[in-house]
Write a protein that holds these residues in place. Structure first.
Motif, short mmCIF file in Angstrom:
data_model
loop_
_atom_site.label_atom_id
_atom_site.label_comp_id
_atom_site.label_asym_id
_atom_site.label_seq_id
_atom_site.Cartn_x
_atom_site.Cartn_y
_atom_site.Cartn_z
N ILE A 321 118.38 43.44 22.80
CA ILE A 321 117.73 42.26 22.23
C ILE A 321 117.93 42.23 20.71
O ILE A 321 118.29 41.20 20.14
N GLN A 322 117.70 43.35 20.06
CA GLN A 322 117.86 43.41 18.60
C GLN A 322 119.29 43.10 18.18
O GLN A 322 119.53 42.34 17.23
N GLN A 323 120.25 43.68 18.90
CA GLN A 323 121.65 43.46 18.56
C GLN A 323 122.04 42.00 18.79
O GLN A 323 122.69 41.38 17.95
N GLY A 324 121.66 41.45 19.95
CA GLY A 324 122.06 40.09 20.28
C GLY A 324 121.43 39.04 19.38
O GLY A 324 122.01 37.98 19.14
N MET A 325 120.24 39.34 18.87
CA MET A 325 119.51 38.37 18.07
C MET A 325 119.63 38.60 16.58
O MET A 325 119.06 37.84 15.78
N SER A 326 120.39 39.61 16.16
CA SER A 326 120.43 39.95 14.74
C SER A 326 121.00 38.81 13.90
O SER A 326 120.52 38.55 12.79
N GLY A 327 122.02 38.16 14.38
CA GLY A 327 122.63 37.08 13.62
C GLY A 327 121.69 35.91 13.41
O GLY A 327 121.54 35.40 12.29
N VAL A 328 121.02 35.48 14.48
CA VAL A 328 120.11 34.34 14.35
C VAL A 328 118.85 34.74 13.58
O VAL A 328 118.25 33.91 12.89
N LEU A 329 118.46 36.00 13.64
CA LEU A 329 117.33 36.47 12.82
C LEU A 329 117.65 36.31 11.34
O LEU A 329 116.81 35.84 10.55
N ALA A 330 118.87 36.66 10.93
CA ALA A 330 119.26 36.51 9.53
C ALA A 330 119.25 35.03 9.13
O ALA A 330 118.80 34.67 8.03
N ILE A 331 119.71 34.18 10.02
CA ILE A 331 119.72 32.74 9.74
C ILE A 331 118.30 32.21 9.63
O ILE A 331 117.96 31.46 8.71
N GLU A 332 117.45 32.62 10.54
CA GLU A 332 116.05 32.15 10.54
C GLU A 332 115.35 32.60 9.26
O GLU A 332 114.59 31.82 8.65
N THR A 333 115.59 33.82 8.85
CA THR A 333 114.98 34.34 7.63
C THR A 333 115.44 33.54 6.41
O THR A 333 114.64 33.20 5.53
N ALA A 334 116.72 33.23 6.37
CA ALA A 334 117.26 32.47 5.24
C ALA A 334 116.70 31.05 5.23
O ALA A 334 116.37 30.50 4.15
N LEU A 335 116.58 30.42 6.38
CA LEU A 335 116.03 29.07 6.45
C LEU A 335 114.56 29.05 6.01
O LEU A 335 114.12 28.14 5.30
#
Length: 344
Positions: A321-335
């Motif tokens: 879960i952490q690996q698969g969602m890492s990219g969108v987590l970074a995007i969400e944090t930036a937004l």
């Protein structure tokens, strides 16, 4: 195909005109519980406020991510009341924010009772699964009659919830959905079946069975095909993954509306990648990811009710879960950071 004319409505509620739900992202909220296994009111308030701040169009309570089947009627009502109260405090608009409550049961009588209780608690719409317990012997005609009977008697406008996995395999085809949609108080559909061809047919054909009116909301039920639905004329998404990444889901819609398709595709790819472990592990996986996206304080309240148990935080599922969602987590944090900076 001839449109079905429903019986005359009689009560004041049923005579009220309906309008199409606003376009956008709707979030089927998780259910939160205390370590003592009671409804966690503060956690529910935090999540509702967090989602409203992210710019979602509405909230869904007691969807498949919301563990309604694990709750009493009293608990279900409490959560609707808490969410409705939070939304009132978090929004300045005089236009009510849609609060869609899952009200499905296996009998018409109980479904209508749930619709009445949900309206009293503050819901604005009802989300209804087809009655699938006796899937092997129920006919399409009976399913259409069931939805029309609910719409005749419910004080809330009705959305169809087509999710075969939660309805004992019942998968409504587009012809059956259009028959149901002919009722003026059936105002939308959530297509968690993932069939984008069905979604396109609904968008194109539903005005014909509703007398030319553009008052029917068509949405996919997963974040991995938000853009695909928008391209064929859909109105948004009702996605459990938006519990974690609401801003990213909203951004896909904004990019599409602005004509920035290359950016929308790139973001959709990342959201689809992140949504895959959420799909694989269901609401248990979404709950396991809450602390990654929203802070360690959400770990204790984001525990599923028995018979489900939390995923091992050091196990392979959580690592996936952490690996698969890492990219969108970074995007969400930036937004989120960009929104905070813009508000200063």
């Amino acid at each position: 195909m001839a449109a079905i004319t429903p019986p005359n409505q009689s009560s004041e509620d049923l005579l009220q005109p309906v309008t199409r739900l606003p376009n956008g992202v709707y979030v089927p909220m998780l259910a939160f519980f205390t370590p003592q296994d009671e409804v966690d009111v503060p956690a529910t308030q935090r999540q509702a406020a967090r989602l409203m701040a992210a710019g979602v169009s509405g909230l869904v309570i007691h969807g498949s991510n919301g563990e309604a089947v694990h709750m009493s009627r009293r608990e279900r009502r409490t959560i609707i009341e808490v969410v409705a109260d939070t939304v009132r405090h978090e929004t300045d608009s005089h236009v009510p924010v849609p609060i869609i409550a899952g009200c499905a049961a296996m009998s018409l009588r109980e479904t209508v009772e749930l619709c009445h209780e949900s309206k009293e608690a503050g819901a604005t719409h009802a989300l209804i699964l087809p009655p699938g317990y006796y899937a092997g012997i129920i006919s399409k005609d009976q399913i259409v009659a069931y939805f029309h009977s609910v719409a005749d008697q419910s004080p809330l406008p009705v959305l169809i919830y087509n999710f075969p996995a939660a309805a004992n395999g019942v998968d409504l085809d587009s012809d059956t959905l259009l028959r149901i949609a002919a009722h003026p108080r059936v105002v939308g559909v959530k297509l968690t079946c993932g069939n984008t061809g069905k979604l396109a047919r609904m968008v194109g054909e539903v005005p014909k069975v509703r007398g030319g009116r553009d008052d029917f909301f068509v949405a996919g039920g997963s974040a991995d095909f938000i853009l695909q639905g928008l391209v064929v004329g859909g109105h948004g998404t009702i996605s459990g993954f938006a519990n974690l990444a609401p801003r990213a889901c909203v951004k896909i819609c904004e990019l599409y509306e602005d004509g920035r398709l290359k950016e929308a595709r790139e973001l959709q790819h990342e959201v689809a990648k992140g949504d895959w472990p959420a799909i694989r592990y269901g609401f248990v996986g979404v709950k396991a990811a809450m602390p990654f996206f929203h802070g360690a304080a959400e770990a204790s309240c984001a525990v599923p009710r028995l018979p489900f148990t939390p995923l091992d935080e050091n196990g392979p599922a959580v690592r996936e879960i952490q690996q698969g969602m890492s990219g969108v987590l970074a995007i969400e944090t930036a937004l989120a950071a960009a929104a905070a900076a813009a508000a200063e």
